[in-house]
Design a protein around this motif. Structure first.
Motif, PDB file in Angstrom:
ATOM      1  N   HIS A 101       0.765  -1.045   0.148  1.00  0.00           N
ATOM      2  CA  HIS A 101      -0.016  -0.024  -0.032  1.00  0.00           C
ATOM      3  C   HIS A 101       1.066   1.096  -0.084  1.00  0.00           C
ATOM      4  O   HIS A 101       0.723   2.177  -0.856  1.00  0.00           O
ATOM      5  CB  HIS A 101      -1.065   0.006   1.327  1.00  0.00           C
ATOM      6  N   GLN A 105       1.097   4.186  -2.705  1.00  0.00           N
ATOM      7  CA  GLN A 105       0.819   5.522  -2.417  1.00  0.00           C
ATOM      8  C   GLN A 105       2.037   6.371  -2.827  1.00  0.00           C
ATOM      9  O   GLN A 105       1.724   7.484  -3.372  1.00  0.00           O
ATOM     10  CB  GLN A 105       0.631   5.319  -0.823  1.00  0.00           C
ATOM     11  N   ARG A 108       1.269   6.943  -6.319  1.00  0.00           N
ATOM     12  CA  ARG A 108       0.384   7.849  -6.406  1.00  0.00           C
ATOM     13  C   ARG A 108       0.536   9.467  -6.351  1.00  0.00           C
ATOM     14  O   ARG A 108       0.391  10.120  -7.141  1.00  0.00           O
ATOM     15  CB  ARG A 108      -0.839   7.329  -5.738  1.00  0.00           C
ATOM     16  N   VAL A 156      -5.723   2.368  -4.042  1.00  0.00           N
ATOM     17  CA  VAL A 156      -4.464   2.911  -4.493  1.00  0.00           C
ATOM     18  C   VAL A 156      -4.014   2.314  -6.115  1.00  0.00           C
ATOM     19  O   VAL A 156      -2.796   2.623  -6.615  1.00  0.00           O
ATOM     20  CB  VAL A 156      -3.187   2.658  -3.808  1.00  0.00           C
ATOM     21  N   CYS A 157      -5.040   1.272  -6.560  1.00  0.00           N
ATOM     22  CA  CYS A 157      -4.490   0.903  -7.970  1.00  0.00           C
ATOM     23  C   CYS A 157      -6.021   0.248  -8.353  1.00  0.00           C
ATOM     24  O   CYS A 157      -6.745  -0.298  -7.820  1.00  0.00           O
ATOM     25  CB  CYS A 157      -3.638  -0.497  -7.467  1.00  0.00           C
TER      26      CYS A 157
END
Ligand code: BGC
Length: 451
Positions: A101, A105, A108, A156-157
């Motif tokens: 994660h 992140q 992102r 996040v995806c």
């Protein structure tokens, strides 16, 4: 128009993805709970190398993500390590999911889109002990893993690749024997695992869409081009076509029609539910072989493979040949796949093993030119992921073959960008291939290649 007459840049559409591709075992380090680790421990890496810390991503992925951001890349392909997330059957490792994660992140927050591969050649050891992709409940097992992943990472995806190169997993593991389980000539095994992977893919496709309706889900397929050594000879054309159909034909056909040809379908099993379970097609393109009809090669469908004299070759493998480095193959594969599969295409891998970076600038610029050619012909190509960002542990070849835009010393973890990294940054920043790049890299590179 001859490329040297080019006056204007070759532009790419807004939002085109410029990325690099990576995978968990080859990058993270300290993965000791999958069948590749066991394979390594039992002495199967031809160079005797060890994966060890690899590129040390489990601790420090962010360092290379920063480098990707500085290069202007807007996409990155990485894979999740099933054996970390589910270390024992039915046991879930929240810390591992938390780390993924964090990495996603980090991407992102730098405006880098993640393409997440759920399986890139490695199986958890507990699964191997149950028979791997031959185990009777493999589809349900993979689906449970995927469900956990998507529930945890959906914020996040949303861009997923179920399997990396099911055809290479099957051929290298069951026909050639370079990958675990190291079988040779086991055609039945190769067909069975591809059938199981296709069904696991289809079930995962439906699960992901149920959990995340906006997701895009596909898979990455390896395409090696086979051309007849003597195009005027029917038998060379025939065996080249047969080798191509055997290596890359099955999965795409199952995706398109839910069947594969008789009698192969008998071994691959029921594929009806596989039909139309993909939102895009990922193509991995590196090499071309010439094929000549030869009665003494029954195991390769009577085709003897070679590469043309003077062809570009990367860092030599320990044994055998790897094929001619063939970036122009991108346009050829895209042109073949687009009408057949009817969905957007991403080049999910392309690159060259080239420790000294002698060929890579030429390879990269020519690949980008080939992509542009596909767009010009109306093919819906949406992104390019160069293999690879940093030097990676190259499976049975260990550290011998160096694919990185950035060189890595695995002992010290020191990184040194190769010249190609600057070229790729310039392409990504311009969202175009400029006439200067064509002159300096495509044409000059051809001369280096031919020298
Ligand atoms: C694989 C990568 C590998 C690359 C270069 C692809 O077939 O997906 O894992 O490193 O080729 O050999």
């Amino acid at each position: 128009m001859a490329v040297s007459d080019l006056r204007q840049p070759l532009p790419f559409p807004e939002g085109f993805l410029w990325g690099a591709a990576t995978s968990s075992y080859q990058y993270e380090g300290d993965n000791t709970n999958n069948q590749w680790y066991a394979w390594e421990q039992s002495g199967h890496i031809k160079t005797g190398d060890r994966c060890g810390l690899a590129s040390d991503w489990w601790a420090h992925a962010e360092r290379d993500i920063d480098a990707a951001a500085a290069m202007g890349l807007n996409a990155l392909r990485l894979s999740l390590e099933w054996s970390r997330i589910e270390p024992e059957k039915g046991e879930w490792n929240g810390e591992a999911l938390h780390r993924y994660h964090q990495i996603l992140q980090a991407l992102r927050s730098r405006n880098i889109e993640a393409l997440v591969t759920l399986h890139h050649f490695t199986d958890p050891l507990w699964l191997t002990n149950l028979g791997g992709f031959h185990s009777p409940d493999i589809v349900a097992r993979f689906d449970t893993y995927v469900t956990h992943v998507v529930e945890e990472l959906a914020d996040v995806c949303s861009f997923w690749c179920t399997f990396n190169e099911p055809n290479i997993y099957a051929v290298a593991g069951y026909l050639v024997g370079d990958f675990p389980p190291g079988r040779r000539g086991d055609m039945r095994g190769a067909l069975e695992v591809q059938g199981a992977m296709a069904r696991a893919h289809a079930t995962a496709y439906r699960t992901i869409h149920r959990l995340q309706p906006e997701a895009r889900v596909g898979w990455a397929h390896h395409f090696l081009l086979f051309d007849p050594a003597r195009p005027q000879f029917f038998l060379d054309r025939l065996v080249a076509g047969l080798q191509g159909a055997a290596l890359h034909g099955l999965f795409p056909r199952a995706m398109r029609t839910g069947t594969i040809p008789f009698p192969l379908g008998l071994l691959a099993g029921d594929l009806r539910d596989v039909r139309d379970t993909y939102d895009y097609v990922g193509i991995n393109v590196y090499y071309r072989d010439l094929v000549r009809f030869d009665l003494s090669h029954p195991s390769e469908l009577f085709g003897r493979r070679s590469i043309p004299k003077g062809a570009a070759e990367g860092d030599p493998p320990v044994d055998g040949i790897l094929g001619e480095i063939y970036p122009d193959g991108i346009a050829r594969v895209a042109e073949r796949v687009a009408p057949l599969l009817g969905k957007p295409i991403y080049v999910t891998e392309n690159g060259v093993a080239d420790r000294t970076d002698r060929l890579r600038p030429w390879e990269l610029a020519t690949a980008v030119q080939s992509l542009h050619q596909s767009l010009d012909r109306g093919i819906d190509v949406r992104g390019y992921f160069h293999w690879s960002l940093v030097d990676n542990f190259e499976w049975a070849e260990g550290w011998r073959q160096r694919f990185g835009l950035i060189a890595l010393d695995p002992e010290t973890q020191e990184r040194t960008p190769r010249r190609s990294a600057a070229l790729y940054a310039a392409i990504a920043h311009a969202n175009a291939l400029t006439p200067e790049m064509v002159r300096e890299y495509v044409e000059a590179g051809q001369r280096v290649r031919d020298s």
